[in-house]
Scaffold this motif. Structure first.
Motif: not given
Length: 144
Positions: A2-29
């Motif tokens: 996803d385009s919002d996962l292309e770069k690291l966010p600010a530290v305050s947004e890191m948990r949300a970034y990781v949550t989106r990454f995991v959701a996207q990665l595990t969506e199909r498997n």
């Protein structure tokens, strides 16, 4: 990715970034990325699989960054660390804007650890990195 996962966010947004990454990665498997220490072995295997297909690093950079942020989030949730903005010297040394500060004050670069595992077929195991990590909280930190 996803385009919002292309770069690291600010530290305050890191948990949300990781949550989106995991959701996207595990969506199909059904990958058990549950923020456990054991799940870092799966991160090792995923990175090994990426390296096996021999892509250019730029092609998989956002994916590696996400796996590194996931590794850092395991450190935060299980070892009492916290995401911190790195100072200029640390940014230059680590090549990253964020790291994880452990309870003893040491700062670690889990994002760089994932990149190192990808770049070399060495013993850069992320699970081993965690298990040998200095400065962890003495008692396991409850999952959030």
């Amino acid at each position: 990715m996803d385009s919002d996962l292309e770069k690291l966010p600010a530290v305050s947004e890191m948990r949300a970034y990781v949550t989106r990454f995991v959701a996207q990665l595990t969506e199909r498997n059904r990958l058990p990325l549950d923020y456990s220490v054991v799940s870092l072995r799966l991160v090792d295997l995923i990175v090994d699989g990426l390296r096996h297909s021999r892509p250019e690093r730029a092609q998989v950079e956002p994916f590696l960054r996400g796996l590194g942020a996931y590794t850092g989030e395991v450190m935060v949730r299980r070892a009492g660390g916290r995401w911190v903005d790195l100072d200029d010297g640390q940014r230059e040394l680590f090549g990253q804007p964020a790291g994880v500060r452990m309870p003893d004050g040491r700062v670690w670069n889990p994002i760089g650890k994932v990149a190192n595992r990808f770049e070399s077929a060495s013993e850069e195991s992320l699970q081993r990195f965690y298990l040998l990590l200095h400065g962890r909280a003495r008692r396991p930190v409850a999952a959030l």
